[in-house]
Motif scaffolding. Structure first.
Motif, PDB file in Angstrom:
ATOM      1  N   ALA A 116     -15.552  17.704  11.039  1.00 33.58           N
ATOM      2  CA  ALA A 116     -16.710  17.804  10.154  1.00 33.58           C
ATOM      3  C   ALA A 116     -16.403  18.696   8.954  1.00 33.58           C
ATOM      4  O   ALA A 116     -16.738  18.358   7.808  1.00 33.58           O
ATOM      5  CB  ALA A 116     -17.914  18.336  10.929  1.00 33.58           C
ATOM      6  N   HIS A 117     -15.776  19.848   9.199  1.00 38.39           N
ATOM      7  CA  HIS A 117     -15.453  20.773   8.108  1.00 38.39           C
ATOM      8  C   HIS A 117     -14.540  20.114   7.082  1.00 38.39           C
ATOM      9  O   HIS A 117     -14.797  20.166   5.872  1.00 38.39           O
ATOM     10  CB  HIS A 117     -14.773  22.027   8.670  1.00 38.39           C
ATOM     11  CG  HIS A 117     -14.310  22.996   7.626  1.00 38.39           C
ATOM     12  ND1 HIS A 117     -13.094  22.866   6.980  1.00 38.39           N
ATOM     13  CD2 HIS A 117     -14.899  24.088   7.089  1.00 38.39           C
ATOM     14  CE1 HIS A 117     -12.958  23.841   6.098  1.00 38.39           C
ATOM     15  NE2 HIS A 117     -14.037  24.601   6.151  1.00 38.39           N
ATOM     16  N   ASN A 118     -13.459  19.499   7.556  1.00 38.65           N
ATOM     17  CA  ASN A 118     -12.496  18.930   6.621  1.00 38.65           C
ATOM     18  C   ASN A 118     -13.047  17.717   5.894  1.00 38.65           C
ATOM     19  O   ASN A 118     -12.776  17.520   4.700  1.00 38.65           O
ATOM     20  CB  ASN A 118     -11.211  18.568   7.353  1.00 38.65           C
ATOM     21  CG  ASN A 118     -10.361  19.783   7.689  1.00 38.65           C
ATOM     22  OD1 ASN A 118     -10.786  20.917   7.506  1.00 38.65           O
ATOM     23  ND2 ASN A 118      -9.159  19.550   8.178  1.00 38.65           N
ATOM     24  N   LEU A 119     -13.821  16.886   6.580  1.00 37.31           N
ATOM     25  CA  LEU A 119     -14.429  15.730   5.917  1.00 37.31           C
ATOM     26  C   LEU A 119     -15.350  16.197   4.787  1.00 37.31           C
ATOM     27  O   LEU A 119     -15.328  15.639   3.681  1.00 37.31           O
ATOM     28  CB  LEU A 119     -15.203  14.881   6.922  1.00 37.31           C
ATOM     29  CG  LEU A 119     -14.340  14.033   7.866  1.00 37.31           C
ATOM     30  CD1 LEU A 119     -15.179  13.546   9.043  1.00 37.31           C
ATOM     31  CD2 LEU A 119     -13.738  12.841   7.130  1.00 37.31           C
ATOM     32  N   ARG A 120     -16.150  17.232   5.057  1.00 42.92           N
ATOM     33  CA  ARG A 120     -17.044  17.755   4.005  1.00 42.92           C
ATOM     34  C   ARG A 120     -16.235  18.349   2.864  1.00 42.92           C
ATOM     35  O   ARG A 120     -16.523  18.113   1.685  1.00 42.92           O
ATOM     36  CB  ARG A 120     -17.992  18.793   4.596  1.00 42.92           C
ATOM     37  CG  ARG A 120     -19.115  18.205   5.456  1.00 42.92           C
ATOM     38  CD  ARG A 120     -20.183  19.249   5.729  1.00 42.92           C
ATOM     39  NE  ARG A 120     -19.664  20.353   6.540  1.00 42.92           N
ATOM     40  CZ  ARG A 120     -19.777  20.427   7.854  1.00 42.92           C
ATOM     41  NH1 ARG A 120     -20.378  19.453   8.534  1.00 42.92           N
ATOM     42  NH2 ARG A 120     -19.293  21.467   8.511  1.00 42.92           N
ATOM     43  N   ALA A 121     -15.197  19.128   3.201  1.00 44.99           N
ATOM     44  CA  ALA A 121     -14.391  19.780   2.170  1.00 44.99           C
ATOM     45  C   ALA A 121     -13.667  18.765   1.290  1.00 44.99           C
ATOM     46  O   ALA A 121     -13.457  19.013   0.093  1.00 44.99           O
ATOM     47  CB  ALA A 121     -13.381  20.722   2.820  1.00 44.99           C
ATOM     48  N   LEU A 122     -13.303  17.634   1.871  1.00 44.60           N
ATOM     49  CA  LEU A 122     -12.604  16.587   1.129  1.00 44.60           C
ATOM     50  C   LEU A 122     -13.562  15.630   0.421  1.00 44.60           C
ATOM     51  O   LEU A 122     -13.121  14.716  -0.282  1.00 44.60           O
ATOM     52  CB  LEU A 122     -11.699  15.795   2.076  1.00 44.60           C
ATOM     53  CG  LEU A 122     -10.489  16.557   2.633  1.00 44.60           C
ATOM     54  CD1 LEU A 122      -9.872  15.807   3.803  1.00 44.60           C
ATOM     55  CD2 LEU A 122      -9.454  16.792   1.539  1.00 44.60           C
ATOM     56  N   GLY A 123     -14.862  15.834   0.616  1.00 43.50           N
ATOM     57  CA  GLY A 123     -15.848  14.978  -0.036  1.00 43.50           C
ATOM     58  C   GLY A 123     -15.945  13.592   0.549  1.00 43.50           C
ATOM     59  O   GLY A 123     -16.321  12.645  -0.150  1.00 43.50           O
ATOM     60  N   VAL A 124     -15.606  13.454   1.841  1.00 41.02           N
ATOM     61  CA  VAL A 124     -15.654  12.141   2.488  1.00 41.02           C
ATOM     62  C   VAL A 124     -17.050  11.891   3.040  1.00 41.02           C
ATOM     63  O   VAL A 124     -17.560  12.675   3.846  1.00 41.02           O
ATOM     64  CB  VAL A 124     -14.616  12.049   3.624  1.00 41.02           C
ATOM     65  CG1 VAL A 124     -14.743  10.706   4.348  1.00 41.02           C
ATOM     66  CG2 VAL A 124     -13.210  12.231   3.077  1.00 41.02           C
ATOM     67  N   ASP A 125     -17.644  10.803   2.625  1.00 41.77           N
ATOM     68  CA  ASP A 125     -18.960  10.383   3.109  1.00 41.77           C
ATOM     69  C   ASP A 125     -18.741   9.327   4.182  1.00 41.77           C
ATOM     70  O   ASP A 125     -18.321   8.208   3.887  1.00 41.77           O
ATOM     71  CB  ASP A 125     -19.774   9.823   1.941  1.00 41.77           C
ATOM     72  CG  ASP A 125     -21.155   9.344   2.357  1.00 41.77           C
ATOM     73  OD1 ASP A 125     -21.503   9.471   3.551  1.00 41.77           O
ATOM     74  OD2 ASP A 125     -21.877   8.820   1.490  1.00 41.77           O
ATOM     75  N   LEU A 126     -19.014   9.674   5.437  1.00 37.02           N
ATOM     76  CA  LEU A 126     -18.758   8.738   6.529  1.00 37.02           C
ATOM     77  C   LEU A 126     -19.623   7.482   6.460  1.00 37.02           C
ATOM     78  O   LEU A 126     -19.277   6.472   7.075  1.00 37.02           O
ATOM     79  CB  LEU A 126     -18.950   9.425   7.883  1.00 37.02           C
ATOM     80  CG  LEU A 126     -17.833  10.383   8.307  1.00 37.02           C
ATOM     81  CD1 LEU A 126     -18.184  11.044   9.637  1.00 37.02           C
ATOM     82  CD2 LEU A 126     -16.496   9.655   8.424  1.00 37.02           C
ATOM     83  N   SER A 127     -20.697   7.527   5.704  1.00 37.03           N
ATOM     84  CA  SER A 127     -21.519   6.314   5.567  1.00 37.03           C
ATOM     85  C   SER A 127     -20.764   5.226   4.812  1.00 37.03           C
ATOM     86  O   SER A 127     -21.132   4.045   4.877  1.00 37.03           O
ATOM     87  CB  SER A 127     -22.836   6.631   4.850  1.00 37.03           C
ATOM     88  OG  SER A 127     -22.607   6.969   3.487  1.00 37.03           O
ATOM     89  N   ARG A 128     -19.687   5.590   4.099  1.00 36.42           N
ATOM     90  CA  ARG A 128     -18.877   4.611   3.362  1.00 36.42           C
ATOM     91  C   ARG A 128     -17.788   3.983   4.221  1.00 36.42           C
ATOM     92  O   ARG A 128     -17.096   3.068   3.786  1.00 36.42           O
ATOM     93  CB  ARG A 128     -18.219   5.270   2.148  1.00 36.42           C
ATOM     94  CG  ARG A 128     -19.178   5.814   1.114  1.00 36.42           C
ATOM     95  CD  ARG A 128     -18.431   6.238  -0.127  1.00 36.42           C
ATOM     96  NE  ARG A 128     -17.485   7.323   0.118  1.00 36.42           N
ATOM     97  CZ  ARG A 128     -16.169   7.192   0.192  1.00 36.42           C
ATOM     98  NH1 ARG A 128     -15.606   5.997   0.068  1.00 36.42           N
ATOM     99  NH2 ARG A 128     -15.397   8.230   0.392  1.00 36.42           N
ATOM    100  N   VAL A 129     -17.601   4.511   5.424  1.00 39.77           N
ATOM    101  CA  VAL A 129     -16.537   4.005   6.299  1.00 39.77           C
ATOM    102  C   VAL A 129     -16.982   2.683   6.913  1.00 39.77           C
ATOM    103  O   VAL A 129     -18.058   2.584   7.504  1.00 39.77           O
ATOM    104  CB  VAL A 129     -16.199   5.040   7.387  1.00 39.77           C
ATOM    105  CG1 VAL A 129     -15.202   4.464   8.384  1.00 39.77           C
ATOM    106  CG2 VAL A 129     -15.629   6.303   6.748  1.00 39.77           C
ATOM    107  N   ASP A 130     -16.141   1.671   6.785  1.00 36.31           N
ATOM    108  CA  ASP A 130     -16.479   0.332   7.274  1.00 36.31           C
ATOM    109  C   ASP A 130     -16.073   0.114   8.727  1.00 36.31           C
ATOM    110  O   ASP A 130     -16.728  -0.634   9.451  1.00 36.31           O
ATOM    111  CB  ASP A 130     -15.794  -0.726   6.398  1.00 36.31           C
ATOM    112  CG  ASP A 130     -16.272  -0.654   4.950  1.00 36.31           C
ATOM    113  OD1 ASP A 130     -17.453  -0.933   4.722  1.00 36.31           O
ATOM    114  OD2 ASP A 130     -15.464  -0.287   4.081  1.00 36.31           O
ATOM    115  N   PHE A 131     -15.001   0.740   9.156  1.00 34.62           N
ATOM    116  CA  PHE A 131     -14.544   0.618  10.535  1.00 34.62           C
ATOM    117  C   PHE A 131     -13.581   1.755  10.820  1.00 34.62           C
ATOM    118  O   PHE A 131     -13.126   2.461   9.911  1.00 34.62           O
ATOM    119  CB  PHE A 131     -13.874  -0.742  10.801  1.00 34.62           C
ATOM    120  CG  PHE A 131     -12.626  -0.989  10.005  1.00 34.62           C
ATOM    121  CD1 PHE A 131     -11.373  -0.718  10.528  1.00 34.62           C
ATOM    122  CD2 PHE A 131     -12.695  -1.511   8.715  1.00 34.62           C
ATOM    123  CE1 PHE A 131     -10.212  -0.948   9.793  1.00 34.62           C
ATOM    124  CE2 PHE A 131     -11.548  -1.747   7.972  1.00 34.62           C
ATOM    125  CZ  PHE A 131     -10.303  -1.463   8.511  1.00 34.62           C
TER     126      PHE A 131
END
Length: 232
Positions: free
Chosen positions: A48-63
């Motif tokens: 969670a920390h790294n995804l937020r820090a990298l600006g990754v929005d999991l809602s954009r993940v398709d699979f």
């Protein structure tokens, strides 16, 4: 095939600036028409920390793809399930109910298959100990296959050979954990691939061997590393 691929290392053993490192692996693969999360580290809070820090929005993940059912690759899927419930996760045979318990939709992979434009889940390949592992191969126009691997328990050279043989394309790059391979496996990998990008469980001895023996093919990896693959 796709025109380009971007790979972001979300979690690796070695941390990048402002990021956390941990014994585990997670990568994000982005192509023009899809986004995939490959493995999900060990600790949900680190993911969670790294995804937020990298600006990754999991809602954009398709699979997503789970390379194998070991906790240092599956532990963060509980966070993924909270942020992106119902996400399809391609995985080898094993305890799929654990992914279901995270609110995800596991799909068992029994043979190499295309799961999105130019994206193939390769395997499953059996590892010593009787469990299975898969990899993600993405065909980039003008380059060949970009191969994402988890721990390469069946042998990183064996996985690369399977991907190339089954898909009929050369391997351009291999990134991920190589599980302390012998020099002979790395030499064979160097014959198969243009770029060798060891991470996670590869081990310092094997990584150093690649860096010394094949400096023109070697690239270092840590949490936060970003690589873009596109033909000149």
């Amino acid at each position: 095939m796709v025109s380009w691929l971007r790979v972001t290392v979300v979690v690796d053993n070695d941390p990048g600036d402002g990021l956390l490192g941990e014994w585990g692996l997670s990568m994000l693969a982005e192509a023009p028409s899809w986004t995939c999360l490959f493995d999900a580290d060990t600790n949900p809070s680190v993911s969670a920390h790294n995804l937020r820090a990298l600006g990754v929005d999991l809602s954009r993940v398709d699979f997503a793809v789970l390379s194998h059912h070991h906790y240092d690759h599956s532990g963060g899927f509980s966070y993924v399930g909270e942020a992106r419930p119902g996400l399809t996760v391609y995985a080898p045979p094993g305890p799929l109910s654990e992914l279901e318990g995270c609110g995800l939709r596991p799909v068992e992979v029994r043979e190499t298959r295309e799961v999105a434009e130019g994206a193939y889940v390769v395997g499953p390949l059996e590892a010593w100990g009787g469990f299975y592992e898969v990899a993600l191969a993405v065909e980039v126009d003008g380059l060949g296959l970009i191969l994402l691997v988890g721990c390469s328990h069946p042998g990183v050279d064996r996985i690369a050979e399977a991907a190339s043989s089954e898909l009929g394309r050369k391997v351009h790059a291999v990134i991920g954990g190589f599980h302390k391979p012998p020099a002979s496996a790395l030499d064979r990998l160097a014959e198969l691939a243009d770029l060798i990008m060891p991470a996670h469980c590869t081990g310092g001895e094997a990584e150093g061997y690649v860096a010394r023996r094949y400096p023109e093919k070697y690239a270092g990896v840590r949490s936060g590393s970003r690589f873009e693959f596109r033909a000149p």
